[in-house]
Scaffold this active site. Structure first.
Site, PDB file in Angstrom:
ATOM      1  N   CYS A  35     -11.402 -17.095 -14.941  1.00 28.82           N
ATOM      2  CA  CYS A  35     -12.238 -18.230 -14.525  1.00 28.82           C
ATOM      3  C   CYS A  35     -11.511 -19.116 -13.503  1.00 28.82           C
ATOM      4  CB  CYS A  35     -12.593 -19.023 -15.780  1.00 28.82           C
ATOM      5  SG  CYS A  35     -13.226 -20.677 -15.516  1.00 28.82           S
ATOM      6  N   CYS A  64     -11.021 -22.754 -14.495  1.00 31.72           N
ATOM      7  CA  CYS A  64     -10.043 -22.832 -15.591  1.00 31.72           C
ATOM      8  C   CYS A  64      -8.630 -22.807 -15.019  1.00 31.72           C
ATOM      9  CB  CYS A  64     -10.227 -21.673 -16.566  1.00 31.72           C
ATOM     10  SG  CYS A  64     -11.855 -21.579 -17.334  1.00 31.72           S
TER      11      CYS A  64
END
Length: 177
Positions: A82, A85
């Protein structure tokens, strides 16, 4: 006839410019906004008791949310693949280094089949990382997008919820520090 075509092309071009500018303005407001109405966000909401759970950390030790009763907790759901992230992990590490004794960070990884330990080492992340191997906790917290972060107070109540990457400034603000 030619005047009508020119006028139509001009109006179409003008409308296109107005629409594009409006969309860019909305995108900037969304990107710069930290005041999203949390009641409009999917999943568990602010004011609810945070459900207890039990997961293994990278060392294979069992960790429960209830182990941190009486402490502030930042509960973050993330994955190694991600991009947002990855963007927030350095700020989480800085927050952990500066405030680790005041706020517990529990970073719940939702893709434990990947090399999470190697990823954490590469990112210099030393905060606790928990592995949601069967997606039980992400389902319990009704996670639809990552990263998703919950701030939980000393009484176990969700006080703030954020979808997308958080800055260290927002982490400090929402933790009450």
């Amino acid at each position: 006839m030619i005047k009508k075509i020119i006028a139509a092309v001009f109006l179409f071009g003008l409308m296109t410019v107005v629409i594009v500018q409006a969309m860019e303005k909305d995108d900037k407001q969304v990107l710069n906004s930290t005041s999203i109405q949390t009641e409009d966000l999917p999943g568990l909401g602010v004011g609810l008791k945070a459900p207890d759970f039990e997961l293994k950390n990278l060392a294979g030790e069992t960790v429960k949310l209830s182990d941190y009763a009486g402490q502030k907790v930042m509960l973050n759901f993330w994955a190694t693949w991600c991009p947002p992230c990855k963007k927030e992990i350095p700020d989480m590490q800085k927050f952990y280094t500066e405030q680790g004794d005041k706020v517990v960070i529990l970073a719940v990884n939702i893709d434990p089949e990947n090399d999470v330990a190697g990823f954490a080492k590469e990112m210099n992340a030393s905060f606790p990382i928990l592995l949601d191997e069967k997606d039980r906790v992400s389902k319990l917290y009704k996670i639809l997008t990552i990263p998703t972060t919950f701030f939980i107070d000393e009484k176990g109540v969700i006080t703030y919820k954020h979808l997308s990457a958080m800055s260290i400034e927002l982490m400090e603000k929402q933790s009450g520090l």
